[in-house]
Write a protein that holds these residues in place. Sequence first.
Motif, short mmCIF file in Angstrom:
data_model
loop_
_atom_site.label_atom_id
_atom_site.label_comp_id
_atom_site.label_asym_id
_atom_site.label_seq_id
_atom_site.Cartn_x
_atom_site.Cartn_y
_atom_site.Cartn_z
N LEU A 53 0.87 -1.18 0.00
CA LEU A 53 0.00 0.00 0.00
C LEU A 53 0.90 1.23 0.00
CD1 LEU A 53 -2.63 -0.96 2.78
CD2 LEU A 53 -2.62 -1.57 0.34
N THR A 54 0.46 2.28 -0.68
CA THR A 54 1.27 3.50 -0.81
C THR A 54 0.47 4.71 -0.34
OG1 THR A 54 2.40 2.54 -2.72
CG2 THR A 54 2.63 4.93 -2.40
N ALA A 55 1.06 5.50 0.57
CA ALA A 55 0.42 6.73 1.06
C ALA A 55 0.74 7.89 0.12
CB ALA A 55 0.92 7.03 2.47
N PRO A 56 -0.02 8.97 0.21
CA PRO A 56 0.20 10.10 -0.71
C PRO A 56 1.62 10.68 -0.63
CG PRO A 56 -1.91 10.34 0.40
CD PRO A 56 -1.21 9.17 1.05
N ASP A 57 2.27 10.56 0.52
CA ASP A 57 3.62 11.11 0.62
C ASP A 57 4.70 10.12 0.17
OD1 ASP A 57 3.62 9.27 2.65
OD2 ASP A 57 4.24 10.66 4.23
N GLY A 58 4.26 9.00 -0.39
CA GLY A 58 5.22 8.03 -0.91
C GLY A 58 5.55 6.91 0.05
N TYR A 59 5.13 7.04 1.31
CA TYR A 59 5.36 5.98 2.30
C TYR A 59 4.65 4.70 1.86
CZ TYR A 59 4.70 3.37 6.64
OH TYR A 59 4.67 2.39 7.60
N THR A 60 5.34 3.59 1.98
CA THR A 60 4.72 2.32 1.62
C THR A 60 4.74 1.36 2.80
OG1 THR A 60 6.80 1.39 0.81
CG2 THR A 60 5.39 2.48 -0.82
N ALA A 61 3.77 0.48 2.83
CA ALA A 61 3.75 -0.62 3.79
C ALA A 61 3.55 -1.90 2.99
CB ALA A 61 2.63 -0.44 4.81
N GLU A 88 -1.58 -2.06 10.33
CA GLU A 88 -1.44 -0.96 9.38
C GLU A 88 -2.06 -1.32 8.03
OE1 GLU A 88 2.64 -0.07 8.44
OE2 GLU A 88 2.19 2.07 8.32
N TRP A 92 -6.37 -1.13 6.99
CA TRP A 92 -6.86 -0.46 5.78
C TRP A 92 -7.86 -1.36 5.06
CZ3 TRP A 92 -6.89 -1.67 0.60
CH2 TRP A 92 -7.33 -0.65 -0.25
N ASP A 101 -11.03 -0.22 -5.46
CA ASP A 101 -9.73 0.25 -4.97
C ASP A 101 -8.60 -0.60 -5.55
OD1 ASP A 101 -10.63 2.31 -3.38
OD2 ASP A 101 -10.85 1.06 -1.59
N THR A 102 -7.45 0.04 -5.69
CA THR A 102 -6.31 -0.71 -6.21
C THR A 102 -5.19 -0.78 -5.18
OG1 THR A 102 -5.38 1.27 -7.25
CG2 THR A 102 -6.78 -0.12 -8.62
N VAL A 103 -4.50 -1.90 -5.19
CA VAL A 103 -3.30 -2.12 -4.37
C VAL A 103 -2.27 -2.72 -5.31
CG1 VAL A 103 -4.64 -2.46 -2.27
CG2 VAL A 103 -4.03 -4.43 -3.67
N GLU A 104 -1.07 -2.97 -4.79
CA GLU A 104 -0.05 -3.62 -5.63
C GLU A 104 0.35 -4.96 -5.03
OE1 GLU A 104 2.79 -0.49 -7.65
OE2 GLU A 104 2.38 0.07 -5.57
N MET B 1 3.82 6.76 -9.08
CA MET B 1 3.47 6.26 -7.74
C MET B 1 2.00 5.85 -7.72
SD MET B 1 4.39 8.10 -4.14
CE MET B 1 3.11 9.35 -4.13
N ASN B 2 1.75 4.67 -7.18
CA ASN B 2 0.41 4.09 -7.19
C ASN B 2 -0.22 4.29 -5.80
OD1 ASN B 2 -1.80 2.47 -7.65
ND2 ASN B 2 -0.62 0.99 -8.83
N VAL B 3 -0.76 5.49 -5.58
CA VAL B 3 -1.28 5.83 -4.24
C VAL B 3 -2.53 5.02 -3.93
CG1 VAL B 3 -2.27 7.67 -2.82
CG2 VAL B 3 -0.29 8.14 -4.29
N THR B 4 -2.59 4.47 -2.73
CA THR B 4 -3.74 3.67 -2.29
C THR B 4 -4.76 4.60 -1.63
OG1 THR B 4 -2.12 1.95 -1.77
CG2 THR B 4 -4.38 1.61 -1.00
N PHE B 7 -5.22 5.44 2.32
CA PHE B 7 -4.14 4.85 3.12
C PHE B 7 -3.16 5.94 3.54
CE2 PHE B 7 0.15 2.97 3.44
CZ PHE B 7 -0.07 2.17 4.54
N THR B 8 -2.99 6.10 4.83
CA THR B 8 -2.01 7.08 5.32
C THR B 8 -0.85 6.39 6.02
OG1 THR B 8 -3.35 7.31 7.32
CG2 THR B 8 -3.69 8.94 5.59
N ARG B 10 0.93 4.31 9.40
CA ARG B 10 1.13 4.69 10.79
C ARG B 10 1.79 6.05 10.87
NH1 ARG B 10 3.17 -0.72 11.97
NH2 ARG B 10 1.45 -1.89 12.88
N ARG B 12 4.58 8.46 11.54
CA ARG B 12 5.97 8.03 11.39
C ARG B 12 6.94 9.20 11.52
NH1 ARG B 12 2.73 7.23 7.16
NH2 ARG B 12 2.95 8.61 5.36
#
Lengths: 239, 201
Positions: A53-61, A88, A92, A101-104, B1-4, B7-8, B10, B12
């Motif tokens: 999953l990717t957050a708008p700021d580029g953070y991924t989990a 986390e 979601w 919704d899309t995920v990778e 970038m493939n934004v979900t 999804f935010t 945790r 950080r």
Amino acid sequence: MPARIAVSEQVAAVWQTATVAEIRRETPRAATFRLAVPGWAGHLPGQHLMLRLTAPDGYTAQRHYSIASAPDDSGHIELTLDHVPDGEVSGWFHTVARPGDTVEVRGPLSGFFAWPGDRPALLLGAGSGIVPLMSMVRHHRRLGLTVPLRMLVSARSPEELIYAAELGAETTAVFTRSAPPGVPVGRMAAAHVAPLLAGSPAGGWEAYVCGSNGFAEHASRLLVAAGQPVDRIRIERFG
Amino acid sequence: MNVTRGFTGRPRVHNPGLPPGQYDAGEDWPVLSAEVTPDLAPADWSFRIDGLVERPHTWDWDAAHALPASAYDGDIHCVTGWSKFGVRFGGVSLDAFFDVVRPRASATHVLARSHTGYTAGLPLADVTGGRAWIAWEYDGRPLPAEHGGPARLLVPHLYFWKSAKWIAGLTLLDHDEPGFWERNGYHERGNPWQEQRYSGD
């Protein structure tokens, strides 16, 4: 240790977009997420994938999840996820995700826990550890395989037994906190495992154990004590 | 970038010790072996180095413990995504073992093997120069069996599948020999900072 099972690894390096197609509740804590993955190259029952999953700021989990569905040609795969407290990624899925919704995803990964359907399989799982085992059961049914397959699963209660309505004569359920009337409550024990090994098919079982580390240690020791060779026990531990 | 959508993640703070794609496991230390934890007593443990060395040698528990003690204080990273910070392992630097066997100039790689048959392939340069240990203590106590006790290989700068549990020996080679997970689609080196998880990364 057991040998690995040969699988194609060409696709493991490629992230693909997966679209949530359907969400099905399984238990109060678990739900199945059906994903459309048009480029999915297929998998063997028991394999897992990596999900991002990717957050708008580029953070991924990213997390590893077992695949619940049997291999088929539908262009879809299914994941069954527990709603982990403060999870986390599972959080979601359980509180935000909806169809469209899309995920990778990348995978399938690992040939170690895979079962191609070629040898008699003895499956031991607890909680969401049933997920990769169910892929094997579904594969067995879908292809009408005659190779022996038995499953022993542990759940806290009948309400928390994932896929309960789908389980058949191949499955024995053990309940640790509450059970239907007339069914004892207790931990998986030698008495559950011994009859399965006493009735081993020709050539013996290939054993697959999946669950928490505590369950995996317990169940694998039960198998060894009952005579199952250690090099024919494969373990998938949920850390 | 493939934004979900939605999804935010945790909350950080930037942690310079966390390699890409990893999360902090905190106090947890997940167990991720795919096989039955062996019942291996220290008295039954041995460690052998052979292959391209001047003097192949086997150590038993006492002989290995007679080598100079060496500790690792730092972080570890698992390919499945967790990292664990500030861990302390006690044991012996692999350099002390190599001083005895003396690797030949032609040796470029090692194949580590466990008492259970597990294998991991590594460049020799990744296990020399103070970068690898045979570890038998964790946090001042004997290493638990499910984490590889009585003794495991420790190569903390690579993903942890390289740190073979229940270590039985190393064979020095003049080529890269894929081990169990490397044959199973994992990256041949496994550097967490370059996110070398799977073959092709």
